[in-house]
Design a protein around this motif. Structure first.
Motif, PDB file in Angstrom:
ATOM      1  N   GLY A 184       0.745  -0.462  -0.085  1.00  0.00           N
ATOM      2  CA  GLY A 184      -0.303   0.244   0.438  1.00  0.00           C
ATOM      3  C   GLY A 184       0.733   1.256   0.116  1.00  0.00           C
ATOM      4  O   GLY A 184       2.231   1.551  -0.777  1.00  0.00           O
ATOM      5  N   TYR A 185      -0.072   2.377   0.008  1.00  0.00           N
ATOM      6  CA  TYR A 185       1.036   4.079   0.533  1.00  0.00           C
ATOM      7  C   TYR A 185       1.112   3.915   1.641  1.00  0.00           C
ATOM      8  O   TYR A 185       1.800   5.347   1.864  1.00  0.00           O
ATOM      9  CB  TYR A 185      -0.187   4.705  -0.475  1.00  0.00           C
ATOM     10  N   SER A 186       0.207   3.046   2.223  1.00  0.00           N
ATOM     11  CA  SER A 186       0.581   4.420   4.239  1.00  0.00           C
ATOM     12  C   SER A 186       1.811   4.398   5.023  1.00  0.00           C
ATOM     13  O   SER A 186       3.084   3.905   4.337  1.00  0.00           O
ATOM     14  CB  SER A 186      -0.084   3.399   4.637  1.00  0.00           C
ATOM     15  N   ALA A 187       2.302   4.952   5.381  1.00  0.00           N
ATOM     16  CA  ALA A 187       2.986   5.481   6.105  1.00  0.00           C
ATOM     17  C   ALA A 187       3.245   4.680   7.472  1.00  0.00           C
ATOM     18  O   ALA A 187       2.181   4.348   7.673  1.00  0.00           O
ATOM     19  CB  ALA A 187       3.366   6.869   6.642  1.00  0.00           C
ATOM     20  N   LEU A 188       4.832   4.235   7.936  1.00  0.00           N
ATOM     21  CA  LEU A 188       4.548   3.596   9.122  1.00  0.00           C
ATOM     22  C   LEU A 188       3.985   3.775   9.971  1.00  0.00           C
ATOM     23  O   LEU A 188       3.807   2.869  10.465  1.00  0.00           O
ATOM     24  CB  LEU A 188       6.215   2.757   8.675  1.00  0.00           C
ATOM     25  N   SER A 189       3.775   5.123  10.459  1.00  0.00           N
ATOM     26  CA  SER A 189       3.607   5.673  11.612  1.00  0.00           C
ATOM     27  C   SER A 189       2.477   5.378  12.016  1.00  0.00           C
ATOM     28  O   SER A 189       2.210   5.139  13.087  1.00  0.00           O
ATOM     29  CB  SER A 189       3.400   7.482  11.450  1.00  0.00           C
ATOM     30  N   TYR A 190       1.137   4.555  10.573  1.00  0.00           N
ATOM     31  CA  TYR A 190       0.120   3.657  11.300  1.00  0.00           C
ATOM     32  C   TYR A 190       0.113   2.851  12.418  1.00  0.00           C
ATOM     33  O   TYR A 190      -0.546   2.330  12.782  1.00  0.00           O
ATOM     34  CB  TYR A 190      -1.053   3.457  10.103  1.00  0.00           C
ATOM     35  N   LEU A 191       1.387   1.891  11.803  1.00  0.00           N
ATOM     36  CA  LEU A 191       1.599   1.193  13.181  1.00  0.00           C
ATOM     37  C   LEU A 191       1.426   1.057  14.547  1.00  0.00           C
ATOM     38  O   LEU A 191       1.613   0.193  15.071  1.00  0.00           O
ATOM     39  CB  LEU A 191       3.176   0.352  12.844  1.00  0.00           C
ATOM     40  N   GLN A 192       1.840   2.336  14.602  1.00  0.00           N
ATOM     41  CA  GLN A 192       1.867   2.854  16.211  1.00  0.00           C
ATOM     42  C   GLN A 192       0.395   3.791  16.241  1.00  0.00           C
ATOM     43  O   GLN A 192       0.218   3.177  17.992  1.00  0.00           O
ATOM     44  CB  GLN A 192       2.657   4.158  16.642  1.00  0.00           C
ATOM     45  N   LYS A 193      -0.070   4.018  15.637  1.00  0.00           N
ATOM     46  CA  LYS A 193      -1.586   4.783  15.928  1.00  0.00           C
ATOM     47  C   LYS A 193      -2.515   3.784  15.971  1.00  0.00           C
ATOM     48  O   LYS A 193      -3.114   3.592  17.088  1.00  0.00           O
ATOM     49  CB  LYS A 193      -1.766   6.060  14.389  1.00  0.00           C
ATOM     50  N   PHE A 194      -2.519   2.255  14.823  1.00  0.00           N
ATOM     51  CA  PHE A 194      -3.648   1.606  15.232  1.00  0.00           C
ATOM     52  C   PHE A 194      -2.929   0.504  15.795  1.00  0.00           C
ATOM     53  O   PHE A 194      -1.914   0.052  15.622  1.00  0.00           O
ATOM     54  CB  PHE A 194      -4.444   1.149  14.019  1.00  0.00           C
ATOM     55  N   PRO A 195      -4.702  -0.478  16.427  1.00  0.00           N
ATOM     56  CA  PRO A 195      -4.072  -1.559  17.333  1.00  0.00           C
ATOM     57  C   PRO A 195      -3.367  -2.756  17.581  1.00  0.00           C
ATOM     58  O   PRO A 195      -4.707  -3.879  17.146  1.00  0.00           O
ATOM     59  CB  PRO A 195      -5.197  -1.087  18.508  1.00  0.00           C
ATOM     60  N   PHE A 196      -2.738  -3.070  16.147  1.00  0.00           N
ATOM     61  CA  PHE A 196      -2.620  -4.378  15.435  1.00  0.00           C
ATOM     62  C   PHE A 196      -2.025  -4.975  16.078  1.00  0.00           C
ATOM     63  O   PHE A 196      -0.927  -4.489  17.238  1.00  0.00           O
ATOM     64  CB  PHE A 196      -1.880  -4.137  14.092  1.00  0.00           C
ATOM     65  N   ASP A 197      -2.573  -6.206  15.958  1.00  0.00           N
ATOM     66  CA  ASP A 197      -1.621  -7.216  16.295  1.00  0.00           C
ATOM     67  C   ASP A 197      -0.883  -8.224  15.939  1.00  0.00           C
ATOM     68  O   ASP A 197       0.547  -8.356  16.042  1.00  0.00           O
ATOM     69  CB  ASP A 197      -2.467  -8.297  16.925  1.00  0.00           C
ATOM     70  N   LYS A 198      -1.139  -8.350  14.726  1.00  0.00           N
ATOM     71  CA  LYS A 198      -0.120  -8.678  13.360  1.00  0.00           C
ATOM     72  C   LYS A 198      -0.254  -8.147  11.971  1.00  0.00           C
ATOM     73  O   LYS A 198      -1.211  -7.561  11.727  1.00  0.00           O
ATOM     74  CB  LYS A 198      -0.795 -10.230  13.085  1.00  0.00           C
ATOM     75  N   LEU A 199       1.023  -8.125  11.418  1.00  0.00           N
ATOM     76  CA  LEU A 199       1.010  -8.140   9.541  1.00  0.00           C
ATOM     77  C   LEU A 199       1.435  -8.921   8.964  1.00  0.00           C
ATOM     78  O   LEU A 199       1.804  -9.967   9.487  1.00  0.00           O
ATOM     79  CB  LEU A 199       2.070  -7.109   9.282  1.00  0.00           C
ATOM     80  N   LYS A 200       0.303  -9.229   8.167  1.00  0.00           N
ATOM     81  CA  LYS A 200       0.596 -10.312   7.149  1.00  0.00           C
ATOM     82  C   LYS A 200       2.034  -9.379   5.849  1.00  0.00           C
ATOM     83  O   LYS A 200       0.816  -8.527   5.137  1.00  0.00           O
ATOM     84  CB  LYS A 200      -0.730 -10.555   6.243  1.00  0.00           C
ATOM     85  N   ILE A 201       2.824 -10.264   5.309  1.00  0.00           N
ATOM     86  CA  ILE A 201       3.816  -9.825   3.978  1.00  0.00           C
ATOM     87  C   ILE A 201       2.709 -10.253   2.985  1.00  0.00           C
ATOM     88  O   ILE A 201       2.585 -12.038   2.787  1.00  0.00           O
ATOM     89  CB  ILE A 201       4.619  -9.883   4.598  1.00  0.00           C
ATOM     90  N   ASP A 202       2.677  -9.407   2.123  1.00  0.00           N
ATOM     91  CA  ASP A 202       2.390  -9.773   0.970  1.00  0.00           C
ATOM     92  C   ASP A 202       3.453 -10.702   0.033  1.00  0.00           C
ATOM     93  O   ASP A 202       3.550 -11.351   0.781  1.00  0.00           O
ATOM     94  CB  ASP A 202       2.233  -8.517   0.080  1.00  0.00           C
ATOM     95  N   ARG A 203       2.792 -11.723  -0.463  1.00  0.00           N
ATOM     96  CA  ARG A 203       3.272 -13.410  -0.855  1.00  0.00           C
ATOM     97  C   ARG A 203       4.332 -12.505  -2.153  1.00  0.00           C
ATOM     98  O   ARG A 203       4.823 -13.144  -2.980  1.00  0.00           O
ATOM     99  CB  ARG A 203       2.234 -13.944  -1.595  1.00  0.00           C
ATOM    100  N   SER A 204       4.177 -11.104  -2.687  1.00  0.00           N
ATOM    101  CA  SER A 204       4.649 -10.721  -3.817  1.00  0.00           C
ATOM    102  C   SER A 204       5.840 -10.823  -3.575  1.00  0.00           C
ATOM    103  O   SER A 204       6.969 -10.670  -4.195  1.00  0.00           O
ATOM    104  CB  SER A 204       4.443  -9.397  -3.910  1.00  0.00           C
ATOM    105  N   PHE A 205       6.551  -9.854  -2.469  1.00  0.00           N
ATOM    106  CA  PHE A 205       8.066 -10.515  -1.464  1.00  0.00           C
ATOM    107  C   PHE A 205       8.453 -11.742  -1.663  1.00  0.00           C
ATOM    108  O   PHE A 205       9.755 -11.789  -1.466  1.00  0.00           O
ATOM    109  CB  PHE A 205       7.880  -9.295  -0.068  1.00  0.00           C
ATOM    110  N   LEU A 206       7.594 -12.657  -1.166  1.00  0.00           N
ATOM    111  CA  LEU A 206       8.304 -14.241  -1.116  1.00  0.00           C
ATOM    112  C   LEU A 206       8.431 -14.652  -2.605  1.00  0.00           C
ATOM    113  O   LEU A 206       9.761 -15.758  -3.313  1.00  0.00           O
ATOM    114  CB  LEU A 206       7.694 -15.112  -0.378  1.00  0.00           C
TER     115      LEU A 206
END
Ligand code: C2E
Ligand code: MG
Ligand code: MG
Ligand code: MG
Length: 283
Positions: A184-206
């Motif tokens: 996506g386009y988002s800034a990494l700062s949202y990782l701290q702003k929102f209460p996420f438990d997990k992130l899923k690495i997109d399969r395009s990277f693998l």
């Protein structure tokens, strides 16, 4: 001649636009019908704890088989449903089927169920929240067995309502995952702003990671960053032993992909779950 070619090219373009429009119109009607006929079913792709090689959950993925057109990919019908508004009914189907199944499966082994949500579903936050509450109550699934996958696009254009909803879900005990991380386009700062438990690495990277040094560095950095923020990491599109080994070496927690299993119909997934149950030790 040139003119003629040009006109033909134009006609060809016009015809293919026409065909696209007709297919969309056709799909639109068929999707409506499929929903009314209960022809939309969820498949389940197991998610593994990489280190122990055990199933810890499943991602519910929507499947639509049309009598005339065959299987239609969610990559095609989800965007369509986002445009024509049917996404809200599809969301309800996903929630109710996945929660019912997962509630049954708890007696085989404790497991989580992940459901995908499109950003469009968050346009009506109240509706979404009550659909989820209803799904949990009707099935008896404990909220902490439910995991909601959203994409970065939701965070990019979020409203105060979305933040409130995410926090409310989190308060209920529902887990939140960022899907397709890194696309996506988002800034990494949202990782701290929102209460996420997990992130899923997109399969395009693998996909070509065994030959792609920059992608190796990226995946390794994403995992390290997530760890530092106390966020667990899931890899999607795990297709080879090489992928698994690399992910384990770099501290990735969970994985899903064809190396382990494709998405399965509920009954097939259930058999897999029985087989992978930890044997009870005999005294
Ligand atoms: P997603 O949420 O990122 O789901 C992962 C996709 O990767 C799935 O495609 C899955 O079948 C596929 N996949 C998993 N492992 C592998 C692998 O090892 N190799 C390859 N080549 N593919 C793998 P699928 O089921 O076609 O779904 C595509 C997308 O459609 C999903 O991407 C999700 O964004 C959307 N979608 C599917 N079901 C739902 C739903 O119930 N609701 C909503 N809103 N969106 C859905
Ligand atoms: Mg997903
Ligand atoms: Mg994904
Ligand atoms: Mg993806």
């Amino acid at each position: 001649w040139v003119k003629q070619d040009g006109r033909n090219a134009y006609r060809f373009y016009e015809t293919s636009m026409m065909t696209d429009a007709l297919r969309t119109l056709d799909l639109d009607g068929r999707l409506r019908q499929a929903i009314n006929n209960d022809d939309i079913v969820m498949y389940y792709q197991p998610i593994f704890d990489l280190a122990t090689n055990r199933i810890v959950g499943a991602e519910a993925l929507m499947r639509w088989h049309d009598d005339k057109l065959g299987f239609i990919s969610p990559e095609e019908f989800i965007p369509l449903a986002e445009k024509n508004g049917l996404i809200h009914r599809l969301g309800e189907i996903a929630i109710s089927q996945a929660c019912q199944q997962a509630a049954r499966w708890q007696s085989i082994m404790p497991m989580k169920i992940s459901i995908n949500f499109s950003s469009v579903q968050f346009r009506y936050c109240d509706k979404l929240f009550s659909q989820l509450k209803q799904g949990l109550i009707a099935s008896g699934l404990p909220a902490n067995r439910l995991d909601i996958e959203v994409t970065e696009s939701l965070l990019f254009s979020h409203t105060q309502e979305v933040v409130t909803l995410l926090n409310a879900l989190r308060d209920e005990g529902v887990e939140l995952t960022i899907d397709d991380f890194g696309t996506g386009y988002s800034a990494l700062s949202y990782l701290q702003k929102f209460p996420f438990d997990k992130l899923k690495i997109d399969r395009s990277f693998l996909i070509d990671i065994d030959q792609n040094e920059p992608n190796r560095e990226l995946v390794s950095a994403i995992i390290a960053m997530a760890k530092a923020l106390n966020i667990q990491v899931v890899a999607e599109g795990v297709e080879t032993k090489w992928h698994t080994d690399f992910l384990i070496q770099n501290g990735c927690d969970y994985g899903q992909g064809y190396y382990y299993s494709k998405p399965l119909p509920a009954d097939v997934f259930e058999r897999l779950l029985y087989k992978s149950r930890v044997p009870q030790s005999v005294a």
